[in-house]
Enzyme design. Structure first.
Site, short mmCIF file in Angstrom:
data_model
loop_
_atom_site.label_atom_id
_atom_site.label_comp_id
_atom_site.label_asym_id
_atom_site.label_seq_id
_atom_site.Cartn_x
_atom_site.Cartn_y
_atom_site.Cartn_z
CE LYS A 28 -4.98 4.34 -6.13
NZ LYS A 28 -5.54 3.02 -5.95
CB CYS A 84 -0.94 0.00 1.21
SG CYS A 84 -1.82 1.55 1.40
CB CYS A 88 -3.21 2.72 -1.44
SG CYS A 88 -3.51 1.05 -0.91
CD GLU A 110 -7.30 2.16 -8.65
OE1 GLU A 110 -6.12 1.88 -8.37
OE2 GLU A 110 -8.22 2.25 -7.80
CE1 TYR A 161 -11.02 -1.65 -5.82
CE2 TYR A 161 -11.22 -3.99 -6.30
CZ TYR A 161 -11.59 -2.89 -5.56
OH TYR A 161 -12.51 -3.01 -4.55
CG HIS A 220 -29.42 22.66 -5.38
ND1 HIS A 220 -29.48 21.70 -6.35
CD2 HIS A 220 -29.65 23.85 -6.00
CE1 HIS A 220 -29.76 22.27 -7.51
NE2 HIS A 220 -29.85 23.57 -7.32
CD GLU A 235 -28.72 18.57 -5.57
OE1 GLU A 235 -29.73 18.91 -4.95
OE2 GLU A 235 -28.11 19.32 -6.36
P1 NDP Z 1 -8.76 -7.64 -9.76
O1 NDP Z 1 -9.05 -8.87 -9.02
O2 NDP Z 1 -9.44 -6.37 -9.40
O3 NDP Z 1 -9.01 -7.88 -11.31
C1 NDP Z 1 -8.33 -8.87 -12.02
C2 NDP Z 1 -8.63 -8.68 -13.48
O4 NDP Z 1 -7.75 -9.51 -14.23
C3 NDP Z 1 -10.04 -9.07 -13.85
O5 NDP Z 1 -10.51 -8.17 -14.83
C4 NDP Z 1 -9.86 -10.48 -14.44
O6 NDP Z 1 -10.80 -10.77 -15.41
C5 NDP Z 1 -8.51 -10.31 -15.11
N1 NDP Z 1 -7.80 -11.58 -15.30
C6 NDP Z 1 -7.52 -12.53 -14.40
N2 NDP Z 1 -6.81 -13.51 -14.95
C7 NDP Z 1 -6.64 -13.17 -16.24
C8 NDP Z 1 -5.99 -13.77 -17.33
N3 NDP Z 1 -5.35 -14.93 -17.20
N4 NDP Z 1 -6.02 -13.14 -18.54
C9 NDP Z 1 -6.66 -11.95 -18.67
N5 NDP Z 1 -7.29 -11.32 -17.65
C10 NDP Z 1 -7.28 -11.93 -16.46
O7 NDP Z 1 -7.17 -7.52 -9.68
P2 NDP Z 1 -6.17 -6.31 -9.79
O8 NDP Z 1 -4.87 -6.91 -10.19
O9 NDP Z 1 -6.71 -5.20 -10.60
O10 NDP Z 1 -6.08 -5.80 -8.29
C11 NDP Z 1 -5.71 -6.72 -7.25
C12 NDP Z 1 -6.40 -6.38 -5.97
O11 NDP Z 1 -5.78 -5.23 -5.41
C13 NDP Z 1 -7.87 -5.99 -6.12
O12 NDP Z 1 -8.70 -7.11 -6.07
C14 NDP Z 1 -8.07 -5.08 -4.96
O13 NDP Z 1 -8.48 -5.85 -3.88
C15 NDP Z 1 -6.72 -4.46 -4.72
N6 NDP Z 1 -6.69 -3.08 -5.20
C16 NDP Z 1 -7.50 -2.16 -4.63
C17 NDP Z 1 -7.50 -0.86 -5.07
C18 NDP Z 1 -8.42 0.13 -4.45
O14 NDP Z 1 -8.91 -0.13 -3.36
N7 NDP Z 1 -8.69 1.24 -5.10
C19 NDP Z 1 -6.62 -0.41 -6.15
C20 NDP Z 1 -5.83 -1.47 -6.70
C21 NDP Z 1 -5.86 -2.75 -6.24
P3 NDP Z 1 -12.14 -11.59 -15.07
O15 NDP Z 1 -13.11 -10.57 -14.56
O16 NDP Z 1 -12.50 -12.17 -16.38
O17 NDP Z 1 -11.75 -12.62 -14.04
#
Ligand code: NDP
Length: 452
Positions: free
Chosen positions: A50, A42, A47, A180, A176, A436, A441
């Protein structure tokens, strides 16, 4: 050296620090192992940096809006290297403050990796440390794939190591991190293509991912949905993605892989302690964060429940309160965890999606929606609509899901999350006098859709 403690904490990220600090405040003798920087993902590679990039991207966007509404200014590019220096100085200050806090509380910090000898003994640098309680808080690491050329992609760690803005970027994923980074890079001037195999943010209410995809495309991000990348190749003009639909996408200067994160237990030697792991390699825990081995606990990303910093911190504090604070029932309630995606614009969400609510409650579900163009966008002649949604259940229309995408949604969500957690009803929202003119709102003025 005394190698005994009340609790050994493995990992100095959000979960480990929160546990160590709260346990020490309760008077426990704490030893914490962290071979890398304090603060974990983080603070150092997640976080915090980012959010810094997101803020810079917001300023870039604000310049364009300012010109559009009539300011006599030139828009300019971000001096990436200069900004990175400021970002890293901020991160370093956060790290230092954690170190100082641990020192002040008398937590012993060992800058070495630790691994199990047995369930209550950890070895670090050849020395054995024992305690009745062992807390695993080793976090997660980026998921990798074995696709051909997979090594040509960088992950989010690689993004934070970039010393200059790449010109053309291909991003694999739709979660995510993918959305982002896509938003940040586009706002800062890169050409961005986002290749996702499913809809964006598939675990959120479907309206959010659809709306984000449309808004991103309005910003010039190319979004290809339904594409499974099966390989990455390099040619003279850059990197190319080979997709299962037979298309090639590129060329790119950088490819970012953002396909999820996996629990990081690699160096722990959990087999020496008999700790059960789940399908994704997470340490299996119950609601009190107990692992399968008495006296060993797992918190944060490593237990695979909800990989969010505030969840890790809250769970760590609850665990320390339970073990050392005389609160035997203390545990984190994982229901109603609010979450913000720092996309452009940001998304805020708490509780059930409409689809999940309908699956659980059928015809008892009522949905209220709002769609509008934010005032500043309108003034600037920018197209695009933000969306907000309430998912309610039962005759009294208790709000079990609240979702939105639009400017300010990141800051708006926290207060609404309190209301949802307290069991607010739709009528409570309508009874609240609106502020407002604001976007917020809309949440207290939206009317039920006919037939919903
Ligand atoms: P996420 O779990 O959010 O998303 C993973 C993405 O990768 C999905 O779109 C998934 O698709 C795709 N995916 C998985 N495997 C493959 C593959 N083999 N080929 C192509 N696409 C694939 O993971 P992130 O890496 O974005 O983030 C990790 C974690 O970090 C998040 O779950 C979150 O908890 C945390 N995080 C939180 C943030 C915040 O609070 N703002 C910011 C950044 C990270 P599908 O939907 O098809 O499975």
């Amino acid at each position: 050296m005394d190698t005994k403690a009340d609790v050994l904490v493995v990992g100095g990220g959000s979960a480990g620090l929160a546990t160590a600090i709260r346990a020490a405040q309760h008077g426990a003798a704490v030893t914490l192992f962290e071979p890398r920087e304090l603060g974990g993902t983080c603070v150092n590679r997640g976080c915090v940096p980012k959010k810094a990039m997101w803020l810079a991207a917001g300023l870039a966007e604000a310049q364009q809006l300012a010109v559009a509404v009539g300011f006599d200014i030139e828009t300019g590019d971000l001096d990436w290297a200069k900004f990175i220096t400021r970002r890293e100085a901020y991160v370093a200050r956060a790290r230092t403050s954690y170190g100082d806090h641990l020192d002040a509380l008398g937590v012993r910090v060992l800058r070495q990796p630790a691994h199990f000898v047995d369930a209550h003994t950890l070895r670090a640098d050849g020395i054995d440390y024992r305690a009745p309680h062992v807390v695993l808080a080793t976090g997660s690491r980026a998921r990798t794939t074995r696709m051909p050329g997979g090594g040509l992609a960088i992950d989010s760690d690689g993004f934070f190591a970039l010393q200059a803005r790449p010109g053309r970027v291909g991003i694999i994923g739709g979660g995510y991190i993918a959305v982002e980074l896509a938003g940040v890079l586009r706002a800062l001037g890169a050409h961005v293509e986002l290749i996702s195999r499913s809809r964006l943010l598939a675990h959120f209410d479907a309206d959010l991912g659809h709306a984000l995809s449309a808004l991103m495309q309005g910003q010039g991000i190319v979004h290809k949905q339904g594409c499974a990348v099966r390989g990455i190749g390099r040619r003279a003009d850059g990197l190319w993605l080979d997709c299962a639909d037979g298309e090639l996408y590129g060329p790119y200067d950088r490819v970012i892989s953002a396909i999820g994160r996996v629990p990081d237990v690699a160096s722990l030697g959990v087999e020496h302690a008999g700790i059960a792991l789940g399908e994704d390699g997470e340490v299996v825990t119950d609601k009190f964060e107990n692992s399968s081995v008495p006296g060993v606990y797992a918190l944060g990303d490593v237990n695979g429940k909800r990989a969010l910093t505030p969840v890790a911190i809250a769970a760590g504090r609850k665990l320390a309160d339970r073990l050392f604070g005389g609160e035997p029932d203390a545990h984190l309630d994982y229901a109603c965890v609010p979450s913000v995606v720092f996309s452009h614009p940001p998304i805020g969400s708490v509780g059930c999606s409409e689809a999940a609510a309908r699956e659980r409650h059928g015809d008892e579900v009522r949905v209220h929606r709002a769609r509008f163009t934010p005032m500043l966008w309108s003034l600037a002649g920018r197209e695009g609509q933000t969306r907000m949604k309430l998912v309610c259940v039962g005759a009294e229309q208790r709000i079990i899901g609240l979702h939105g995408i639009g400017p300010g949604m990141d800051e708006m969500l926290q207060g609404f999350a309190v209301a949802v957690r307290m069991g607010a009803r739709y009528a409570d929202f309508l009874d609240t006098v609106a502020i407002h003119p604001t976007s917020a709102e809309e949440f207290v003025t939206m009317r039920q859709e006919p037939g919903s």
